[in-house]
Design an enzyme around this catalytic site. Structure first.
Site, mmCIF file in Angstrom:
data_model
loop_
_atom_site.group_PDB
_atom_site.id
_atom_site.type_symbol
_atom_site.label_atom_id
_atom_site.label_comp_id
_atom_site.label_asym_id
_atom_site.label_seq_id
_atom_site.Cartn_x
_atom_site.Cartn_y
_atom_site.Cartn_z
ATOM 1 N N HIS A 1 -6.222 -0.028 5.063
ATOM 2 C CA HIS A 1 -6.372 0.488 6.431
ATOM 3 C C HIS A 1 -7.266 -0.445 7.269
ATOM 4 O O HIS A 1 -6.765 -1.266 8.010
ATOM 5 C CB HIS A 1 -6.870 1.928 6.457
ATOM 6 C CG HIS A 1 -5.970 2.869 5.719
ATOM 7 N ND1 HIS A 1 -4.766 3.286 6.232
ATOM 8 C CD2 HIS A 1 -6.077 3.449 4.500
ATOM 9 C CE1 HIS A 1 -4.168 4.093 5.369
ATOM 10 N NE2 HIS A 1 -4.941 4.201 4.290
ATOM 11 N N GLU B 1 -11.048 3.618 7.322
ATOM 12 C CA GLU B 1 -9.917 4.471 7.701
ATOM 13 C C GLU B 1 -10.350 5.617 8.600
ATOM 14 O O GLU B 1 -9.563 6.092 9.420
ATOM 15 C CB GLU B 1 -9.258 5.036 6.432
ATOM 16 C CG GLU B 1 -8.022 5.864 6.690
ATOM 17 C CD GLU B 1 -7.387 6.389 5.402
ATOM 18 O OE1 GLU B 1 -6.310 6.999 5.496
ATOM 19 O OE2 GLU B 1 -7.970 6.192 4.311
ATOM 20 N N HIS C 1 1.194 4.975 -2.232
ATOM 21 C CA HIS C 1 0.680 5.881 -3.257
ATOM 22 C C HIS C 1 1.831 6.595 -3.958
ATOM 23 O O HIS C 1 2.694 7.185 -3.305
ATOM 24 C CB HIS C 1 -0.244 6.914 -2.631
ATOM 25 C CG HIS C 1 -1.535 6.345 -2.115
ATOM 26 N ND1 HIS C 1 -2.673 6.302 -2.884
ATOM 27 C CD2 HIS C 1 -1.860 5.773 -0.930
ATOM 28 C CE1 HIS C 1 -3.653 5.755 -2.187
ATOM 29 N NE2 HIS C 1 -3.188 5.416 -0.984
ATOM 30 N N HIS D 1 0.854 -1.196 0.000
ATOM 31 C CA HIS D 1 0.000 0.000 0.000
ATOM 32 C C HIS D 1 0.886 1.242 0.000
ATOM 33 O O HIS D 1 1.263 1.766 1.050
ATOM 34 C CB HIS D 1 -0.912 -0.006 1.233
ATOM 35 C CG HIS D 1 -2.010 1.012 1.186
ATOM 36 N ND1 HIS D 1 -3.347 0.662 1.172
ATOM 37 C CD2 HIS D 1 -1.987 2.364 1.144
ATOM 38 C CE1 HIS D 1 -4.085 1.760 1.132
ATOM 39 N NE2 HIS D 1 -3.272 2.809 1.125
ATOM 40 N N HIS E 1 -9.947 0.981 -0.176
ATOM 41 C CA HIS E 1 -9.764 1.796 1.022
ATOM 42 C C HIS E 1 -11.078 1.811 1.804
ATOM 43 O O HIS E 1 -12.113 2.241 1.274
ATOM 44 C CB HIS E 1 -9.430 3.244 0.646
ATOM 45 C CG HIS E 1 -8.016 3.501 0.250
ATOM 46 N ND1 HIS E 1 -7.486 3.069 -0.951
ATOM 47 C CD2 HIS E 1 -7.015 4.160 0.890
ATOM 48 C CE1 HIS E 1 -6.217 3.465 -1.034
ATOM 49 N NE2 HIS E 1 -5.909 4.116 0.072
ATOM 50 N N ASP F 1 1.914 3.894 3.142
ATOM 51 C CA ASP F 1 0.842 4.725 2.589
ATOM 52 C C ASP F 1 1.440 5.792 1.677
ATOM 53 O O ASP F 1 1.260 5.746 0.468
ATOM 54 C CB ASP F 1 0.003 5.362 3.697
ATOM 55 C CG ASP F 1 -1.384 5.761 3.216
ATOM 56 O OD1 ASP F 1 -1.753 5.392 2.095
ATOM 57 O OD2 ASP F 1 -2.102 6.432 3.972
#
Length: 522
Positions: A412, A391, A205, A203, A388, A469
């Site tokens: 998450h 979260e 980005h 995970h 996702h 993340d």
């Protein structure tokens, strides 16, 4: 609790030599008292549950006399009740791999003050070890192993009770010659070891992991106006503080990276640099995700955007020991129809680097209902699905992501802790959570690392993975994430391996890649 596994782990940690030599040759194995008079019996106490967990019915114990000493008659914690006392066979010797804890930890004793663990050497030494005057020769691996071994054993309540009891006796009798605090050396060494261990990230980005220097360079080369070209100022704009008020505030940090990620060359370069960066901390496999629709401001098509990112990743794979795959994120704050644009454009890259579809962005309650049809189409094409969810306080979103969208993994998933039905479904179906502790602290999903549910989930057999993340926005690395969790929850090497293997099994990699990843940990 499985005491046998705890003792196995402790035995493994405590299997280091105190110096770079056979220390027994310095003193004729004085700590084993090979100079005892004929007929004299010597022995050691076993720790609570050690006999039953490790030594009972083994070759080590055969022929040796063992007694049960009760706290009523011996200096043993009443909470423990009794300890086994093992008489040694000096002539026979012992099997090194099965020698008890008290032999492994010598000359140290575990000591607890104010709930902090120390290693101490007592004034009253039965065996006056000659190495006490040569501490400069002691191996740091030995000291660290003793610390980690005792930290593992403290998970057993009776062991903790006995150490507390002995520590109080030691304090009352002023019986401490030397006391070591683990912070002197353990933290630095653990950081170093974490960097060297093989890692997997599922995970991450792309737009949250851009080098600040690259943003300035691309902005200058492509004539893009940004608020400042000073490196420290750019870092301040990119990096979110731990005191962020919400996920919405956190997401504002992506505005500048997205602004400079609008050309084929910038996308290629940034994806290449991400894989270069992760390779430096021994990440062997990474799944990078990004939202193609955010990179169309200068007229690029979705296909051109995806291809540019894949080109950068493939170029990095040829140069560095890392393998990457790509997850295409669709945004929940955009019209649902735009999801089809990503799915249709990306399908030509399936099995060529693209592996999955994702839903990301600000999380509202019940979002899954709106995306059932496009995600179903994506699955028919062959996309894997990660979503996702959970979260920002809505555990029910995880439940619906699994039930309605057939999510195989959840990004998450923190708030299943407050939603029993979602929690049970994740656990029962083996749904894997992609957890990102630093990001969760920043977005206020949790207030402190110690309050993050990752370790409770892990101990309850929920499959968790550890991730960054956004490496730049959260100012983190995967090594830092592991260190933060290790510090908050005293994670062991066995925990690390289990999470590593969870990550392999949960990855969207092909079987050949998964096989190779397993070999790294052997």
């Amino acid at each position: 609790m499985e005491y046998k596994q705890i003792y196995k782990s402790a035995y493994n940690f405590m299997d280091e030599q105190i110096i770079e030599a056979d220390c027994g040759k310095l003193c004729n194995h004085h700590c084993c008292r090979n100079d005892v008079k004929k007929g004299e019996q010597i022995g050691i106490y076993l720790m609570p549950c050690e006999y039953e967990s490790m030594l009972k019915d083994t070759d080590f114990i055969k022929g040796l006399k063992i007694e049960k000493h009760r706290s009523k008659y011996y200096d043993i914690s009443p909470k423990v009740g009794f300890l086994y006392y093992l008489y040694c066979d000096v002539e026979k010797g012992c099997l090194r791999e099965l020698r008890p804890i008290q032999c492994r930890t010598y000359p140290f004793e575990p000591h607890i003050e104010n709930e902090e663990l120390y290693l101490v050497v007592e004034n009253d030494q039965i065996h006056e070890c000659p190495l006490l005057d040569k501490m400069e020769d002691w191996r740091s691996e030995f000291i660290k192993g003793i610390f980690l071994g005792w930290k593992e054993l403290l998970k057993i309540q009776k062991v903790k009770d006995q150490i507390h009891y002995e520590s109080q006796e030691r304090i009352r009798g002023n019986n401490i010659r030397l006391k070591l605090d683990q912070s002197i050396f353990v933290e630095e060494e653990e950081n170093m070891n974490l960097v060297n261990l093989p890692k997997i990230e599922l995970h991450c980005h792309l737009d949250g992991s851009v080098r600040p220097e690259t943003i300035i360079d691309i902005a200058k080369k492509e004539g893009i106006s940004i608020p400042s070209y000073d490196i420290e100022a750019v870092k301040d704009m990119l990096i979110a503080p731990l005191e962020c008020t919400s996920l919405v505030e956190y997401l504002k940090r992506f505005e500048i990276p997205i602004k400079i990620m609008q050309s084929e060359e910038s996308l290629r370069r940034i994806s290449y640099e991400l894989l270069e960066d992760v390779s430096k901390e021994n990440i062997k496999y990474i799944e990078v995700r990004f939202a193609p629709l955010l990179h169309m401001e200068k007229g690029l098509t979705v296909e051109e955007i995806i291809e540019s990112v894949l080109n950068g990743m493939k170029e990095a794979e040829e140069k560095f020991d890392v393998k990457g795959n790509l997850i295409l994120s669709c945004l929940r704050n955009m019209p649902v129809d735009t999801t089809y644009d990503v799915i249709e454009s990306g399908k030509k890259f399936l099995r060529k680097g693209v592996v999955a579809i994702d839903l990301a962005g600000a999380e509202g309650e019940g979002f899954a209902k709106e995306f059932v049809e496009p995600i179903e189409l994506a699955r028919k094409y062959g996309y894997r699905v990660t979503i996702h969810a959970g979260e920002t306080g809505i555990g029910k979103n995880v439940l619906e992501a699994i039930q309605l969208l057939k999510a195989e993994r959840i990004g998450h998933g923190v708030f299943i802790k407050d939603h029993k039905e979602a929690y049970d479904l994740v656990k029962d179906q083996g749904i894997v959570l992609e957890m990102c502790p630093t990001s969760n602290v920043q977005t206020k999903a949790v207030d402190y690392y110690k309050n993050h549910p990752i370790y409770d989930f892990h101990k309850d057999k929920i499959k968790v993975t550890l991730n960054t993340d956004n490496r730049t926005v959260s100012d983190t690395t995967l090594s830092k994430e592991y260190h933060a969790v290790s510090k908050a929850f005293e994670m062991t090497y066995e925990d690390y391996k289990e999470i590593y293997y969870n990550s392999i099994d949960a990855s969207f990699a092909d079987l050949e890649t998964k096989k190779k990843l397993k070999e790294y940990m052997k």
